[in-house]
Structure formats: C-alpha cells, structure tokens
Design a protein around this motif. Structure first.
Motif, PDB file in Angstrom:
ATOM      1  N   VAL A   1       0.855  -1.087  -0.175  1.00  0.00           N
ATOM      2  CA  VAL A   1       0.009  -0.069  -0.048  1.00  0.00           C
ATOM      3  C   VAL A   1       0.803   1.086   0.018  1.00  0.00           C
ATOM      4  O   VAL A   1       0.538   2.551  -0.501  1.00  0.00           O
ATOM      5  CB  VAL A   1      -0.976  -0.038   1.324  1.00  0.00           C
ATOM      6  N   LYS A   2       2.104   1.235   0.410  1.00  0.00           N
ATOM      7  CA  LYS A   2       2.868   2.426   0.491  1.00  0.00           C
ATOM      8  C   LYS A   2       3.123   2.962  -0.838  1.00  0.00           C
ATOM      9  O   LYS A   2       3.164   4.108  -1.119  1.00  0.00           O
ATOM     10  CB  LYS A   2       4.237   1.828   1.210  1.00  0.00           C
ATOM     11  N   PRO A   3       3.406   2.151  -1.819  1.00  0.00           N
ATOM     12  CA  PRO A   3       3.812   2.869  -3.444  1.00  0.00           C
ATOM     13  C   PRO A   3       2.460   3.090  -3.788  1.00  0.00           C
ATOM     14  O   PRO A   3       2.529   4.393  -4.638  1.00  0.00           O
ATOM     15  CB  PRO A   3       4.157   1.599  -3.945  1.00  0.00           C
ATOM     16  N   LYS A   4       1.215   2.745  -3.508  1.00  0.00           N
ATOM     17  CA  LYS A   4      -0.054   3.298  -3.966  1.00  0.00           C
ATOM     18  C   LYS A   4      -0.103   4.700  -3.593  1.00  0.00           C
ATOM     19  O   LYS A   4      -0.712   5.734  -4.092  1.00  0.00           O
ATOM     20  CB  LYS A   4      -1.098   2.468  -3.537  1.00  0.00           C
TER      21      LYS A   4
ATOM     22  N   ILE B   1      -7.509   5.142  -0.539  1.00  0.00           N
ATOM     23  CA  ILE B   1      -6.815   4.414  -1.102  1.00  0.00           C
ATOM     24  C   ILE B   1      -6.387   2.991  -0.433  1.00  0.00           C
ATOM     25  O   ILE B   1      -6.550   1.870  -0.864  1.00  0.00           O
ATOM     26  CB  ILE B   1      -5.500   4.974  -1.460  1.00  0.00           C
ATOM     27  N   ILE B   2      -6.474   3.153   1.059  1.00  0.00           N
ATOM     28  CA  ILE B   2      -6.059   1.801   1.780  1.00  0.00           C
ATOM     29  C   ILE B   2      -7.478   1.155   1.905  1.00  0.00           C
ATOM     30  O   ILE B   2      -7.312  -0.296   1.504  1.00  0.00           O
ATOM     31  CB  ILE B   2      -5.758   2.495   3.118  1.00  0.00           C
TER      32      ILE B   2
ATOM     33  N   LYS C   1      -9.723  -5.073  -2.216  1.00  0.00           N
ATOM     34  CA  LYS C   1      -9.310  -5.857  -3.273  1.00  0.00           C
ATOM     35  C   LYS C   1      -8.539  -7.068  -2.896  1.00  0.00           C
ATOM     36  O   LYS C   1      -8.135  -8.080  -3.710  1.00  0.00           O
ATOM     37  CB  LYS C   1      -8.701  -5.272  -4.491  1.00  0.00           C
ATOM     38  N   SER C   2      -7.760  -7.163  -1.511  1.00  0.00           N
ATOM     39  CA  SER C   2      -6.773  -8.017  -1.306  1.00  0.00           C
ATOM     40  C   SER C   2      -7.368  -8.902   0.001  1.00  0.00           C
ATOM     41  O   SER C   2      -8.353  -8.687   0.469  1.00  0.00           O
ATOM     42  CB  SER C   2      -5.540  -7.281  -0.870  1.00  0.00           C
ATOM     43  N   ASP C   3      -6.382  -9.876   0.192  1.00  0.00           N
ATOM     44  CA  ASP C   3      -6.893 -10.793   1.226  1.00  0.00           C
ATOM     45  C   ASP C   3      -5.636 -10.519   2.526  1.00  0.00           C
ATOM     46  O   ASP C   3      -5.415 -11.492   3.389  1.00  0.00           O
ATOM     47  CB  ASP C   3      -6.390 -12.384   0.886  1.00  0.00           C
ATOM     48  N   ASN C   4      -5.223  -9.294   2.494  1.00  0.00           N
ATOM     49  CA  ASN C   4      -4.354  -8.886   3.544  1.00  0.00           C
ATOM     50  C   ASN C   4      -4.790  -8.237   4.857  1.00  0.00           C
ATOM     51  O   ASN C   4      -4.059  -7.914   5.510  1.00  0.00           O
ATOM     52  CB  ASN C   4      -3.416  -7.887   2.981  1.00  0.00           C
TER      53      ASN C   4
END
Length: 59
Positions: free
Chosen positions: A4-7, A48-49, A55-58
């Motif tokens: 997520v940092k680069p996003k 954004i987060i 969208k993720s499984d994180n």
C-alpha cells in the motif's frame, strides 16, 4: 501491507509505515501496522487504503 505504501506515493501522498510484531500477545503471527500521513492527505489516504483492503486478502 507494504504494497500500500507505493500506492499512496503514486497518489502524491507522503507516508511512513511502521510494521512491528506485537510482543504482548500469545499469537506469534500478530503484528501492528501504522501508516502515517499528513492530516491534509488523510481522507484521500483512507480511500486508497480501503480500496486496497477490499481487493486483497491482507486483512
């Protein structure tokens, strides 16, 4: 979660990420994650987060 940092950076939001293991729990895989952004960028960063988490499984 480091993805997520680069996003955030791509959106022009300066950020700092702290990722640490939780030492006071009995769960060996537990950790805490702190993402710090400017208050001016907070709303955009949350959007954004939130989109990334959906969208993720994180989680």
């Amino acid at each position: 979660m480091q993805l997520v940092k680069p996003k955030l950076a791509d959106a022009g939001i300066e950020n700092t990420v702290e990722n640490k293991y939780m030492t006071f729990t009995t769960t060996l895989t537990a950790n805490t994650l702190k993402i710090m952004v400017s208050l001016e960028d907070e709303k955009k960063a949350f959007e954004i987060i939130d989109a990334w988490l959906q969208k993720s499984d994180n989680i």
